[in-house]
Design a protein around this motif. Structure first.
Motif, PDB file in Angstrom:
ATOM      1  N   ARG A  17       0.834  -1.200   0.000  1.00 15.78           N
ATOM      2  CA  ARG A  17       0.000   0.000   0.000  1.00 15.78           C
ATOM      3  C   ARG A  17       0.872   1.254   0.000  1.00 15.78           C
ATOM      4  O   ARG A  17       1.856   1.349   0.730  1.00 15.78           O
ATOM      5  CB  ARG A  17      -0.908  -0.001   1.225  1.00 15.78           C
ATOM      6  CG  ARG A  17      -1.905   1.158   1.240  1.00 15.78           C
ATOM      7  CD  ARG A  17      -2.841   1.051   2.425  1.00 15.78           C
ATOM      8  NE  ARG A  17      -2.109   1.082   3.681  1.00 15.78           N
ATOM      9  CZ  ARG A  17      -2.679   0.946   4.870  1.00 15.78           C
ATOM     10  NH1 ARG A  17      -3.981   0.728   4.955  1.00 15.78           N
ATOM     11  NH2 ARG A  17      -1.941   0.990   5.960  1.00 15.78           N
ATOM     12  N   GLY A  18       0.515   2.224  -0.816  1.00  8.88           N
ATOM     13  CA  GLY A  18       1.245   3.483  -0.888  1.00  8.88           C
ATOM     14  C   GLY A  18       2.233   3.560  -2.036  1.00  8.88           C
ATOM     15  O   GLY A  18       2.808   4.621  -2.283  1.00  8.88           O
ATOM     16  N   PHE A  19       2.415   2.439  -2.746  1.00 10.60           N
ATOM     17  CA  PHE A  19       3.369   2.413  -3.849  1.00 10.60           C
ATOM     18  C   PHE A  19       2.699   1.972  -5.146  1.00 10.60           C
ATOM     19  O   PHE A  19       1.729   1.220  -5.140  1.00 10.60           O
ATOM     20  CB  PHE A  19       4.533   1.463  -3.543  1.00 10.60           C
ATOM     21  CG  PHE A  19       5.386   1.900  -2.395  1.00 10.60           C
ATOM     22  CD1 PHE A  19       6.303   2.923  -2.542  1.00 10.60           C
ATOM     23  CD2 PHE A  19       5.258   1.289  -1.154  1.00 10.60           C
ATOM     24  CE1 PHE A  19       7.082   3.328  -1.479  1.00 10.60           C
ATOM     25  CE2 PHE A  19       6.035   1.690  -0.086  1.00 10.60           C
ATOM     26  CZ  PHE A  19       6.957   2.715  -0.250  1.00 10.60           C
ATOM     27  N   GLU A  20       3.261   2.446  -6.253  1.00 12.87           N
ATOM     28  CA  GLU A  20       2.860   2.004  -7.587  1.00 12.87           C
ATOM     29  C   GLU A  20       4.123   1.690  -8.374  1.00 12.87           C
ATOM     30  O   GLU A  20       5.171   2.299  -8.149  1.00 12.87           O
ATOM     31  CB  GLU A  20       2.060   3.101  -8.296  1.00 12.87           C
ATOM     32  CG  GLU A  20       0.786   3.514  -7.568  1.00 12.87           C
ATOM     33  CD  GLU A  20       0.147   4.735  -8.194  1.00 12.87           C
ATOM     34  OE1 GLU A  20       0.057   4.792  -9.442  1.00 12.87           O
ATOM     35  OE2 GLU A  20      -0.235   5.657  -7.440  1.00 12.87           O
ATOM     36  N   ILE A  21       4.026   0.741  -9.293  1.00 14.38           N
ATOM     37  CA  ILE A  21       5.182   0.349 -10.096  1.00 14.38           C
ATOM     38  C   ILE A  21       4.801   0.372 -11.563  1.00 14.38           C
ATOM     39  O   ILE A  21       3.733  -0.109 -11.950  1.00 14.38           O
ATOM     40  CB  ILE A  21       5.690  -1.047  -9.700  1.00 14.38           C
ATOM     41  CG1 ILE A  21       6.239  -1.016  -8.268  1.00 14.38           C
ATOM     42  CG2 ILE A  21       6.777  -1.535 -10.662  1.00 14.38           C
ATOM     43  CD1 ILE A  21       6.743  -2.352  -7.765  1.00 14.38           C
TER      44      ILE A  21
ATOM     45  N   ALA B  97       5.808   6.800  -5.297  1.00 17.81           N
ATOM     46  CA  ALA B  97       5.164   7.041  -4.003  1.00 17.81           C
ATOM     47  C   ALA B  97       4.558   8.442  -4.069  1.00 17.81           C
ATOM     48  O   ALA B  97       5.223   9.433  -3.766  1.00 17.81           O
ATOM     49  CB  ALA B  97       6.162   6.935  -2.865  1.00 17.81           C
ATOM     50  N   ARG B  98       3.305   8.527  -4.476  1.00 23.00           N
ATOM     51  CA  ARG B  98       2.678   9.830  -4.714  1.00 23.00           C
ATOM     52  C   ARG B  98       2.667  10.713  -3.466  1.00 23.00           C
ATOM     53  O   ARG B  98       2.789  11.934  -3.562  1.00 23.00           O
ATOM     54  CB  ARG B  98       1.244   9.634  -5.216  1.00 23.00           C
ATOM     55  CG  ARG B  98       1.152   8.963  -6.568  1.00 23.00           C
ATOM     56  CD  ARG B  98      -0.289   8.798  -7.026  1.00 23.00           C
ATOM     57  NE  ARG B  98      -0.352   8.053  -8.278  1.00 23.00           N
ATOM     58  CZ  ARG B  98      -0.277   8.600  -9.484  1.00 23.00           C
ATOM     59  NH1 ARG B  98      -0.162   9.910  -9.590  1.00 23.00           N
ATOM     60  NH2 ARG B  98      -0.343   7.858 -10.563  1.00 23.00           N
ATOM     61  N   SER B  99       2.492  10.110  -2.307  1.00 18.63           N
ATOM     62  CA  SER B  99       2.451  10.881  -1.067  1.00 18.63           C
ATOM     63  C   SER B  99       3.813  10.969  -0.387  1.00 18.63           C
ATOM     64  O   SER B  99       3.920  11.507   0.708  1.00 18.63           O
ATOM     65  CB  SER B  99       1.437  10.244  -0.105  1.00 18.63           C
ATOM     66  OG  SER B  99       0.145  10.229  -0.672  1.00 18.63           O
ATOM     67  N   GLY B 100       4.832  10.441  -1.036  1.00 15.03           N
ATOM     68  CA  GLY B 100       6.166  10.451  -0.444  1.00 15.03           C
ATOM     69  C   GLY B 100       6.420   9.208   0.378  1.00 15.03           C
ATOM     70  O   GLY B 100       5.483   8.569   0.873  1.00 15.03           O
TER      71      GLY B 100
ATOM     72  N   ALA C 125       7.410   4.811 -18.315  1.00 18.29           N
ATOM     73  CA  ALA C 125       7.332   3.965 -17.125  1.00 18.29           C
ATOM     74  C   ALA C 125       6.492   4.631 -16.042  1.00 18.29           C
ATOM     75  O   ALA C 125       5.712   3.968 -15.344  1.00 18.29           O
ATOM     76  CB  ALA C 125       8.734   3.668 -16.599  1.00 18.29           C
ATOM     77  N   LEU C 126       6.633   5.946 -15.885  1.00 21.35           N
ATOM     78  CA  LEU C 126       5.832   6.673 -14.905  1.00 21.35           C
ATOM     79  C   LEU C 126       4.354   6.618 -15.263  1.00 21.35           C
ATOM     80  O   LEU C 126       3.496   6.394 -14.398  1.00 21.35           O
ATOM     81  CB  LEU C 126       6.309   8.125 -14.827  1.00 21.35           C
ATOM     82  CG  LEU C 126       5.556   9.027 -13.846  1.00 21.35           C
ATOM     83  CD1 LEU C 126       5.729   8.540 -12.409  1.00 21.35           C
ATOM     84  CD2 LEU C 126       6.046  10.468 -13.980  1.00 21.35           C
ATOM     85  N   ALA C 127       4.045   6.798 -16.538  1.00 18.85           N
ATOM     86  CA  ALA C 127       2.646   6.762 -16.982  1.00 18.85           C
ATOM     87  C   ALA C 127       2.034   5.380 -16.783  1.00 18.85           C
ATOM     88  O   ALA C 127       0.819   5.248 -16.604  1.00 18.85           O
ATOM     89  CB  ALA C 127       2.553   7.173 -18.448  1.00 18.85           C
ATOM     90  N   ALA C 128       2.876   4.341 -16.801  1.00 16.67           N
ATOM     91  CA  ALA C 128       2.371   2.970 -16.649  1.00 16.67           C
ATOM     92  C   ALA C 128       2.264   2.539 -15.197  1.00 16.67           C
ATOM     93  O   ALA C 128       1.798   1.423 -14.920  1.00 16.67           O
ATOM     94  CB  ALA C 128       3.296   2.002 -17.400  1.00 16.67           C
TER      95      ALA C 128
ATOM     96  N   THR D 111       1.159   1.576 -11.633  1.00 15.58           N
ATOM     97  CA  THR D 111      -0.127   1.124 -11.126  1.00 15.58           C
ATOM     98  C   THR D 111       0.047   0.473  -9.759  1.00 15.58           C
ATOM     99  O   THR D 111       1.134  -0.035  -9.443  1.00 15.58           O
ATOM    100  CB  THR D 111      -0.776   0.115 -12.093  1.00 15.58           C
ATOM    101  OG1 THR D 111      -1.974  -0.406 -11.509  1.00 15.58           O
ATOM    102  CG2 THR D 111       0.168  -1.039 -12.391  1.00 15.58           C
ATOM    103  N   ALA D 112      -1.019   0.487  -8.984  1.00  9.57           N
ATOM    104  CA  ALA D 112      -0.989  -0.147  -7.663  1.00  9.57           C
ATOM    105  C   ALA D 112      -1.277  -1.641  -7.746  1.00  9.57           C
ATOM    106  O   ALA D 112      -1.236  -2.336  -6.734  1.00  9.57           O
ATOM    107  CB  ALA D 112      -1.995   0.530  -6.735  1.00  9.57           C
TER     108      ALA D 112
END
Length: 214
Positions: free
Chosen positions: A3-7, A26-29, A127-130, A132-133
């Motif tokens: 939780r809190g991360f996307e790859i 990590a959108r929220s840091g 890669a950033l656009a792709a 996902t959680a």
């Protein structure tokens, strides 16, 4: 997925390409840590993970092929995060931020693909656009695209091994109960992060001293 991360991955594996980029977002840091080893590391911005620095969190980590050339894709991630207004605030306006994006590279130049085919800023943006959680794809994708070929070469020359990209999630131990033995020095209960603290992110590289890293 944690939780809190996307790859997100961007993979190039055709027409003379065999490389790629992976972004951990990590959108929220997230609080970061790093262990840099080896004879030729390529790890920009990792000094910011020192707890004595001003910046308390990172917003993304870039893992990429291309050796030193591949570091260009971190620029694509940084500008993408700026557009999304994600970063360390440095002004009164919401968009006045500086994204904190440590990166690390592997050596895959000419290891199955053409030497001049390596990641750039566009790889980072893709890669950033792709990101996902959802549970991410593993193996020879993103930064791990050329790992099988590279590992085969290093297996022969240096005895090193590597087989693509994966992830590791720590397993939690059950809490002590009235029917379980008290914890000893060999079995300690996990430390729990206080509520409200951001997730922690640890970046680590395997120590392989050879002329092909970074």
């Amino acid at each position: 997925m944690i939780r809190g991360f996307e790859i997100g991955h961007h993979t190039a594996d055709g027409d003379g390409w065999l490389t790629g980029t992976t972004v951990v977002l990590a959108r929220s840091g997230a609080v970061g840590g790093v262990d840099v080893r080896g004879g030729g590391p390529g790890t920009p911005e990792t000094d910011l993970l020192d707890p004595s620095t001003l910046v308390p969190q990172v917003h993304a980590v870039v893992l990429t092929g291309g050796s030193a050339y591949g570091l260009a894709d971190a620029d694509g991630v940084t500008t993408g995060l700026e557009t999304a207004r994600i970063g360390f605030p440095l002004g009164a306006e919401p968009g006045q931020v500086v994204p904190i994006v440590p990166a690390a590279v592997i050596f895959d130049l000419g290891r199955g693909g053409e030497f001049g085919h390596r990641p750039d800023a566009a790889f980072g943006r893709e890669a950033l656009a792709a990101a996902t959680a959802e549970d991410p794809t593993r193996g020879t994708v993103g930064a791990g695209t050329a790992e099988v070929f590279t590992a085969a070469c290093l297996d022969t020359m240096l005895g090193a091994t590597g087989r693509g990209l994966g992830r590791r999630t720590p397993r939690s131990h059950p809490r002590p109960s009235l029917t379980s033995p008290a914890p000893t020095s060999r079995h300690r209960p996990p430390r729990h992060r206080p509520r409200g603290h951001p997730p922690a992110l640890r970046l680590s590289r395997t120590s392989v001293t050879n002329p092909f890293t970074g």
